[in-house]
Write a protein that holds these residues in place. Structure first.
Motif, PDB file in Angstrom:
ATOM      1  N   ILE A  79      29.007  37.905  32.424  1.00  0.00           N
ATOM      2  CA  ILE A  79      30.271  37.179  33.001  1.00  0.00           C
ATOM      3  C   ILE A  79      30.735  38.414  34.145  1.00  0.00           C
ATOM      4  CG2 ILE A  79      32.794  36.664  32.189  1.00  0.00           C
ATOM      5  CD1 ILE A  79      31.672  36.102  29.426  1.00  0.00           C
ATOM      6  N   LEU A  80      30.892  37.577  35.258  1.00  0.00           N
ATOM      7  CA  LEU A  80      31.592  38.056  36.311  1.00  0.00           C
ATOM      8  C   LEU A  80      33.267  38.051  36.395  1.00  0.00           C
ATOM      9  CD1 LEU A  80      29.221  37.461  39.402  1.00  0.00           C
ATOM     10  CD2 LEU A  80      29.807  39.631  38.484  1.00  0.00           C
ATOM     11  N   GLY A  81      33.795  39.260  36.498  1.00  0.00           N
ATOM     12  CA  GLY A  81      35.249  38.951  36.728  1.00  0.00           C
ATOM     13  C   GLY A  81      35.709  39.081  38.140  1.00  0.00           C
ATOM     14  N   THR A  82      36.396  38.291  38.527  1.00  0.00           N
ATOM     15  CA  THR A  82      37.106  38.328  40.069  1.00  0.00           C
ATOM     16  C   THR A  82      38.080  39.502  40.223  1.00  0.00           C
ATOM     17  OG1 THR A  82      38.927  37.160  39.656  1.00  0.00           O
ATOM     18  CG2 THR A  82      36.882  35.839  40.333  1.00  0.00           C
ATOM     19  N   PRO A  83      37.873  40.171  41.347  1.00  0.00           N
ATOM     20  CA  PRO A  83      38.439  41.733  41.268  1.00  0.00           C
ATOM     21  C   PRO A  83      39.925  41.872  41.662  1.00  0.00           C
ATOM     22  CG  PRO A  83      37.242  41.459  43.124  1.00  0.00           C
ATOM     23  CD  PRO A  83      37.109  40.037  42.393  1.00  0.00           C
ATOM     24  N   THR A  84      40.659  40.717  41.575  1.00  0.00           N
ATOM     25  CA  THR A  84      41.864  40.503  42.375  1.00  0.00           C
ATOM     26  C   THR A  84      43.128  41.473  41.483  1.00  0.00           C
ATOM     27  OG1 THR A  84      42.302  38.526  41.169  1.00  0.00           O
ATOM     28  CG2 THR A  84      41.699  38.549  43.566  1.00  0.00           C
ATOM     29  N   ALA A  85      42.638  42.008  40.390  1.00  0.00           N
ATOM     30  CA  ALA A  85      43.704  42.694  39.868  1.00  0.00           C
ATOM     31  C   ALA A  85      44.111  44.000  40.345  1.00  0.00           C
ATOM     32  CB  ALA A  85      43.337  42.893  37.995  1.00  0.00           C
ATOM     33  N   ALA A  86      43.044  44.458  41.029  1.00  0.00           N
ATOM     34  CA  ALA A  86      43.021  45.856  41.616  1.00  0.00           C
ATOM     35  C   ALA A  86      42.989  45.828  42.971  1.00  0.00           C
ATOM     36  CB  ALA A  86      42.004  46.865  40.938  1.00  0.00           C
TER      37      ALA A  86
END
Length: 695
Positions: A79-86
C-alpha cells in the motif's frame, strides 16, 4: 486475509543499517522476516516527500520501486501512502505562506509534519504534482494493492488555520451556502451584539478575541474547516483514480477525535482505514466503541482490495507509544487479543505500526514488531508470527462475512462541535462519556452496535439511541419520526433538540420538532455540578438492580400523553417525570431526561431487550466479549477473554473451534487473554477436552 506492517525503509539505509557497499542490504533481510511471520502486505511512503523530491522538480521514486521489487520476491503486496503529510523544508522556505497561522495570527513553523495550511492553492498545486508523479512512477507496479492518502489529517491541532488563503475560501464558502448577506445575518444571528455585516468579506474568522465568537458562526467555521480537509483528500482520490483506477484509495482516521466530519471523509474514499491504539483506552469497551464507530462510517459503495465490505486497520499499535506521561508496554497476549477484537468487528486487513523501532527521529522508543536489531526472536515478533499462522487458517471462513448490528447509536459531528463550545449549560457534560455509558451496556450484553447519522436508513435496526443530539434539524427530526412511525423503538436523552442546524433555539418548545414523538415538553432543565445528584424513583415493570442517581442534567418534563416510567426524588421538581415512554404510530419513543451511572444503563438494556426482542449473540460470563461475523449459512463467533484470569464458559450445543479444528460442548476454560473462533456447524471430529486456545 491481508496481514502486514507499516514499513519505513528510508530509515534502514547506510549509515543506520546496511553498509557503504550495500546501503540497502537491510531491506532484503526485513522482507525475509516479514514473510516468515506470515506478513503479506506493507504500507510505505507516506512521509517520504523530501526523499522523493529532494529539490523542486527533481524526483526520485526508484528507491521505492526497489523496495516493491524486493517485496515481490516474497509475495508481499504494497500500500503506497501519498507523502503530503510531511512537506519538504525547501517548499516552506520557498513559500512560507503555506505555513498555517494559529488563532493569534502566528505561524506554525516548518521542519515537521502537518506544517501546512490545507486551503493554500500553492500547497494544493505542489501536492497535486507529487501525487501525480508518484502515481505515474509506481502505479504500474504489480505489487501495488491500494493507495493511502496523506496521513493523520487534522493531527497536531492542525484542523484550523487562519491564513489569508483561508479567509478567502471561508468567504467563498459562506457565500455559496447563504447566497445573500441578509440571509447570512439572519441565520447566523449576527444581530446579537450588533455584529451584522454588509458583505461576505466582512465575516471574521474566529481568531483570538476578547469574548466568544457567535455560536452559529463557530459551528459554520467547524463545517468549513471540515470541508477543506475532506476536499483535500477528495482531490488526491480523484487524481489517483484517474491514473490507477484498478487500485482503491483510503485514508486513516481515529474515532471521536480531530475536527472533521468522519462520515464525509469516508464518502471521499473507497474504504475506511483506522488508527487503533489499545494502550490509550482504559476499558476494552471503549476500544470496541471506537472500532464500531469507524466501521460504521461507510456502509455502502465500499471497495476494499479484497471485496466490498469491512474496513482495514492500517495502524494497529503493537506496543507503547511516546506521547503519554508514562507509556505502558502491552503485556504478552494482548497484541493477539486486540487483533482479534478488530477482526471480530469487521476488519479485513490489519497492519501493525510499525515494523521496526527506528534508530533516528522522534519515535525511537515507539513500540514495534521488531526492536532496533533484526534478530526476529523477540516476544512481539513471535506473537505476531503466531497471529499470521492463525489467520491463514481463518481467512477462508471469514471471507465475505460481515458484522450485522441490531442496535444503533446516532451521532453527528455538527452536534459534537456545538457541544464543545464553551457556552454550555453544563461544561462537565461530555458527549463521548454519555455515549459510552449507553454503548457499554450494549457491549456488555454482547448486542452488536452500529453508529449512524439521523438521515440514514434506520429501518434495519431494532432499536435506535439518540444521545443528547442538541443540534437537530427539522429534516433529521422527521427521519426519526418516520423510523418510530414504522415500528421502531427509539430512546432519546436530555439535551436533545435545543437548537436547529443554524444554532437557533425554537420558540415552539423543546425538544425541537420532537415533542409529539415523545409526548412531552421539556419546560426547564437543571444542570447539576459534579458531586451532587438527584435520585430516580421508578414506576411499573422497569427492573432496578441498584438505586439510580440523576447526574449532571435534569430535564423538568411536562407530560403530554406519554407514560411516566420514573420520577425525580428530590428538589422542587420532586415527582416530576424523569423517564417516559410514548406510543407513536407502530413504534415507541422513550425519553430519559437525565444521566445516571453505569448500572442504570445495564438495567435499561435488560428492559429494552424485552420490548424489542434484542438477543445477545451468545450466553457467556461477564467480561467475555462476543462478536459475530456472518454470511448466508455461516455464523462465525469470536470470543475474547480480556481478564488476567481463566473464565469458564458453558456451551449448550456442539461448537467447532476454527483454530484447533476440534468440536466440543459443555464446559470450556478460556485462558487469560484467550481467543476462541467458533461456529455452530461443527465438523465430524473428535471432541477436545478443554482444548483452550493459548494466548
Amino acid at each position: 486475509m491481508y496481514f502486514g506492517v507499516d514499513y519505513y525503509p528510508e530509515h534502514w539505509v547506510y549509515p543506520y543499517a546496511g553498509s557503504a557497499d550495500n546501503p540497502e542490504a537491510a531491506w532484503d533481510r526485513d522482507a525475509v522476516l516479514m514473510a516468515k511471520a506470515g506478513i503479506n502486505v506493507i504500507r510505505i511512503g507516506e512521509f517520504s516527500w523530501g526523499l522523493c523530491e529532494p529539490e523542486e522538480g527533481k524526483y526520485d521514486f526508484l528507491w521505492l520501486r526497489r523496495v516493491m521489487d524486493i517485496m515481490a520476491a516474497h509475495d508481499i503486496k504494497v500500500i503506497l501512502g501519498t507523502p503530503t503529510a510531511a512537506p519538504p523544508v525547501w517548499l516552506a522556505k520557498k513559500h512560507p505562506e503555506i505555513l498555517p497561522l494559529d488563532e493569534h495570527g502566528l505561524p506554525k513553523h516548518e521542519g515537521t509534519r502537518r506544517a501546512v495550511c490545507l486551503t493554500s492553492d500553492i500547497f494544493w498545486d505542489y501536492s497535486k504534482r507529487i501525487v501525480s508523479q508518484m502515481a505515474a512512477a509506481l502505479g504500474d507496479h504489480p505489487q501495488l494493492l491500494a493507495w493511502q492518502i496523506d496521513n493523520g489529517i487534522g493531527a497536531h491541532d492542525t484542523e484550523f488555520s487562519f491564513n489569508e488563503a483561508t479567509r478567502k475560501e471561508w468567504h467563498s464558502w459562506l457565500e455559496a451556502k447563504y447566497e445573500t448577506v441578509e440571509r447570512l445575518n439572519e441565520l447566523l444571528g449576527l444581530r446579537f451584539w450588533g455584529q451584522v455585516v454588509t458583505s461576505f468579506d466582512q465575516v471574521p474568522m474566529p481568531m483570538a478575541a476578547p469574548a466568544m465568537h457567535n455560536s452559529a458562526l463557530l459551528l459554520d467555521w467547524n463545517r468549513f474547516s471540515s470541508d477543506a480537509m475532506v476536499q483535500f483528500v477528495k482531490m488526491q482520490a480523484e487524481l489517483l483514480r484517474e491514473v490507477c483506477p484498478q487500485h482503491p484509495v483510503t485514508v486513516t482516521m481515529r474515532a471521536f477525535t480531530r475536527k472533521f466530519d468522519h462520515f464525509d471523509m469516508a464518502d471521499a474514499v473507497d474504504f475506511v482505514s483506522i488508527e487503533s491504539n489499545p494502550v490509550t483506552r482504559a476499558k476494552t469497551s471503549e476500544l470496541a466503541c471506537d472500532i464500531d464507530f469507524l466501521r460504521s462510517l461507510k456502509k455502502i459503495n465500499i471497495r476494499t482490495p479484497e471485496g466490498d465490505s469491512g474496513f482495514w486497520a492500517l495502524e494497529q499499535k503493537v506496543g507503547h507509544g511516546t506521547t503519554a506521561d508514562v507509556n505502558t508496554l502491552l503485556r504478552p497476549g494482548l497484541i493477539r487479543l486486540f487483533t482479534y477484537q478488530l477482526i471480530s468487528r469487521g476488519a479485513n486487513g490489519i497492519l501493525f505500526f510499525r515494523w521496526r523501532q527506528p534508530r533516528i527521529g522522534n519515535e525511537k522508543f515507539y513500540g514495534a514488531v521488531l526492536s532496533h536489531h533484526l534478530e526476529g526472536n523477540n516476544r512481539t515478533y513471535q506473537e505476531v508470527a503466531q497471529i499470521g499462522e492463525e489467520l491463514k487458517l481463518l481467512a477462508p471462513s471469514l471471507k465475505d462475512t460481515k458484522v450485522i448490528s441490531q442496535a444503533c447509536i446516532l451521532y453527528t459531528h455538527d452536534n459534537e462541535w456545538a457541544l464543545q463550545q464553551s457556552a454550555q449549560p453544563n461544561k462537565y457534560f461530555v458527549l463521548r462519556d454519555h455515549i459510552q455509558l449507553i454503548y457499554n451496556a450494549l457491549h456488555d450484553r454482547n448486542i452488536p452496535v452500529e453508529f449512524a447519522r439521523p438521515v440514514e436508513d434506520l429501518s434495519k435496526y431494532k432499536i435506535v439511541f439518540v444521545p443528547s443530539l442538541q443540534v437537530l434539524s427539522s429534516a433529521e427530526a422527521d427521519h426519526l419520526k418516520l423510523y418510530v412511525q414504522n415500528g421502531g423503538v427509539l430512546v432519546g436523552t436530555f439535551n436533545t433538540g435545543l437548537v436547529n442546524e443554524h444554532h437557533i433555539v425554537p420558540d415552539s418548545g423543546i425538544p425541537n420538532d420532537l415533542m409529539d414523538l415523545f409526548g412531552l415538553e421539556v419546560v426547564e432543565f437543571d444542570p447539576i455540578p459534579p458531586g451532587e445528584e438527584n435520585h430516580l424513583t421508578f414506576k411499573g415493570a422497569f427492573p432496578t438492580s441498584h438505586l439510580h442517581p440523576a447526574k449532571l442534567w435534569c430535564d423538568i418534563i411536562e407530560p403530554k400523553g406519554c407514560q411516566v416510567l420514573a420520577v425525580y426524588a428530590k428538589e422542587f421538581y420532586s415527582g416530576k417525570p424523569a423517564m417516559t415512554m410514548n406510543n407513536f404510530g407502530l413504534g415507541k419513543a422513550i425519553y430519559i431526561g437525565t444521566q445516571s451511572h453505569q448500572h442504570f444503563y445495564h438495567d435499561l438494556v435488560t428492559w429494552l431487550r424485552q420490548i424489542c426482542s434484542l438477543h445477545p449473540l451468545l450466553k457467556v460470563p461477564e467480561n467475555v466479549e462476543v462478536s459475530m461475523r456472518e454470511k448466508e449459512g455461516t455464523r462465525v463467533y469470536i470470543l475474547l477473554n480480556h481478564q488476567n484470569s481463566q473464565v469458564r464458559i458453558q456451551f449448550y450445543k456442539p461448537m467447532h473451534d476454527f483454530l484447533t479444528g476440534n468440536t466440543f460442548s459443555g464446559n470450556y476454560d478460556l485462558p487469560p487473554h484467550g481467543v476462541l473462533v467458533l461456529d455452530e456447524h461443527p465438523e465430524n471430529k473428535p471432541a477436545a477436552q478443554n482444548a483452550a486456545t493459548s494466548p
